[in-house]
Design a protein around this motif. Structure first.
Motif, PDB file in Angstrom:
ATOM      1  N   ASP A 108      23.206  50.984  45.890  1.00  0.00           N
ATOM      2  CA  ASP A 108      22.151  50.126  45.364  1.00  0.00           C
ATOM      3  C   ASP A 108      20.989  50.152  46.347  1.00  0.00           C
ATOM      4  N   LEU A 160      17.711  47.710  47.520  1.00  0.00           N
ATOM      5  CA  LEU A 160      16.959  46.464  47.430  1.00  0.00           C
ATOM      6  C   LEU A 160      15.488  46.786  47.184  1.00  0.00           C
ATOM      7  N   GLU A 209      13.652  48.604  49.964  1.00  0.00           N
ATOM      8  CA  GLU A 209      14.101  49.991  50.109  1.00  0.00           C
ATOM      9  C   GLU A 209      13.539  50.856  48.980  1.00  0.00           C
ATOM     10  N   SER A 221       9.192  40.203  50.442  1.00  0.00           N
ATOM     11  CA  SER A 221       9.342  40.966  49.195  1.00  0.00           C
ATOM     12  C   SER A 221       8.014  41.521  48.688  1.00  0.00           C
TER      13      SER A 221
END
Length: 423
Positions: free
Chosen positions: A13, A15, A18, A400
């Motif tokens: 996965d 994030l 990334e 973020s």
């Protein structure tokens, strides 16, 4: 017992942070390739199982994930002599076999010399380890329809440009030629039916060392010392050191390359003499595992890594298997998963990303009306319920990618918001 929530072994996965880095690197690669005149195509993630196992993919065929046929019965399972008897499709294990099929399918719609970009995930049933995954991204460029060395120069130059834009100046490309390897095997007395096995052993030189390679070739009944001397002498000739090659002669008055067709060295000499924007090094022991290579082969290396970060070569026979007529082709692939860890690109300067911190009593429709108005004005907007710990919330939003924030209370409008930067 807790439910397993990790992704399948060998898959990952990513994030949001990334994923942003990965997409930024991919944009740089795409732009470099496009500036060199390549055009991007897309092919399905699955191909016919028979095509994937037609002997075009070398050892990677053994790592292909098969897709079982629909509607299999118990009788089908009993009658199957091998697992592949139950499959009609398979996940692609590289982008070269799909490209060959694509060109054969669309030849009439493509220019005589076609420059293709493929950037997409592939799947192999690998044993996961550092730098090796079961699902990974490949970044390929290929030129189909050009038989001359101009095609090799183009793909090498585009690759060098992409690596330069990514800020990886220490990368270099090792080159060899499949025809040189085969001629060296014949010159060293290796029977044709042992060529593949001998090349597999030579490919282990960095792991086994010269003595280990020579010993393993000896177990096959081959003269490993003679083969390595032949390859050494070829390296010396390419480097214009014929006196070194002569000095390595096994017998007085003879040379390791007596009777060898030195004209085979001209293509790699021509490549080495060209300025393609990245350092090229000849390596007579470079093998590349794919049996479909027919001419020059490449491997992208970096001094800090024990493994390659890409590779490719000329494969003139593959497209013809599908097309029914010969079509020359050459390509190179960047190993994206290994490459991305080397890259440190500056953050892109994009527009504002505004986080709307909604009071508990703000109606969803009211918040959505404000968001739509800001989006229509060109903003990137996220909605987030306000929490007691505003400082912690802003830190999370900044991590973020949010750059600004505004508190939204009942009755607010987009025009009335006080939008502030996140400190």
């Amino acid at each position: 017992m807790a439910t397993q929530v990790n992704p399948p072994r060998g898959m990952r996965d990513f994030l949001p942070a990334e994923k942003r880095v990965r997409e930024r690197v991919l944009r740089v690669i795409r732009q470099a390739y496009e500036h060199h005149g390549f055009e991007e195509i897309e092919t399905p993630v699955v191909e016919d199982a028979a095509r994937l196992h037609a002997g075009l993919g070398g050892d990677n065929e053994k790592l292909a994930f098969a897709v079982m046929r629909r509607g299999l019965t118990t009788d089908d399972l009993r009658a199957a002599e091998a697992p592949l008897d139950l499959a009609d499709l398979g996940l692609r294990f590289d982008l070269t076999v799909p490209l060959a099929r694509f060109i054969a399918s669309h030849r009439a719609s493509l220019p005589p010399v076609f420059r293709a970009i493929q950037i997409a995930p592939v799947w192999r049933a690998e044993r996961p380890q550092r730098g090796r995954f079961r699902q990974f991204m490949q970044c390929d460029i290929d030129i189909a329809g050009e038989p001359g060395i101009a095609a090799e120069l183009e793909v090498l130059a585009a690759t060098g440009d992409a690596l330069t834009r990514l800020g990886i100046p220490d990368a270099f490309i090792r080159i060899n030629d499949r025809r040189i390897l085969l001629a060296a095997l014949e010159h060293a007395g290796v029977p044709a039916d042992q060529h593949d096995g001998a090349l597999i052993t030579v490919d282990k030189l960095d792991k086994l060392g010269r003595e280990g390679v020579s010993d393993e070739l000896g177990t096959r009944g081959l003269d490993g010392g003679r083969l390595l001397e032949t390859l050494d002498a070829i390296s010396d000739l390419v480097a214009d050191r014929p006196e070194v090659a002569d000095a390595a002669a096994p017998e007085p008055g003879a040379t390791p390359l007596e009777g060898f067709d030195v004209a085979l060295l001209e293509p790699v000499r021509e490549l080495l003499a060209a300025n393609v924007g990245i350092r090229l090094e000849f390596d007579a022991t470079l093998v590349r595992g794919m049996g479909y290579y027919t001419g020059p082969i490449f491997e992208i290396a970096h001094p800090e890594l024990p493994f390659s970060i890409g590779g490719g070569g000329r494969y003139d026979g593959m497209v013809g298997r599908f097309l029914g007529q010969e079509l020359p082709a050459v390509g190179i692939s960047l190993g994206f998963e290994r490459l991305v860890d080397l890259v440190s690109l500056p953050e892109e300067q994009g527009g504002e990303t505004v986080a709307l911190l909604l009071d508990k009593s703000v109606e969803p429709s009211e918040a959505l009306a404000i968001k739509r108005e800001l989006v229509a004005a060109g903003q990137t907007v996220r909605m987030q319920r306000r929490t007691k710990n505003v400082t912690g919330l802003l830190e999370q939003l900044a991590a973020s990618g949010a750059t600004h924030f505004a508190f939204v209370r009942p009755g607010d409008t987009a025009a009335a918001l006080e939008i502030k930067p996140i400190a």
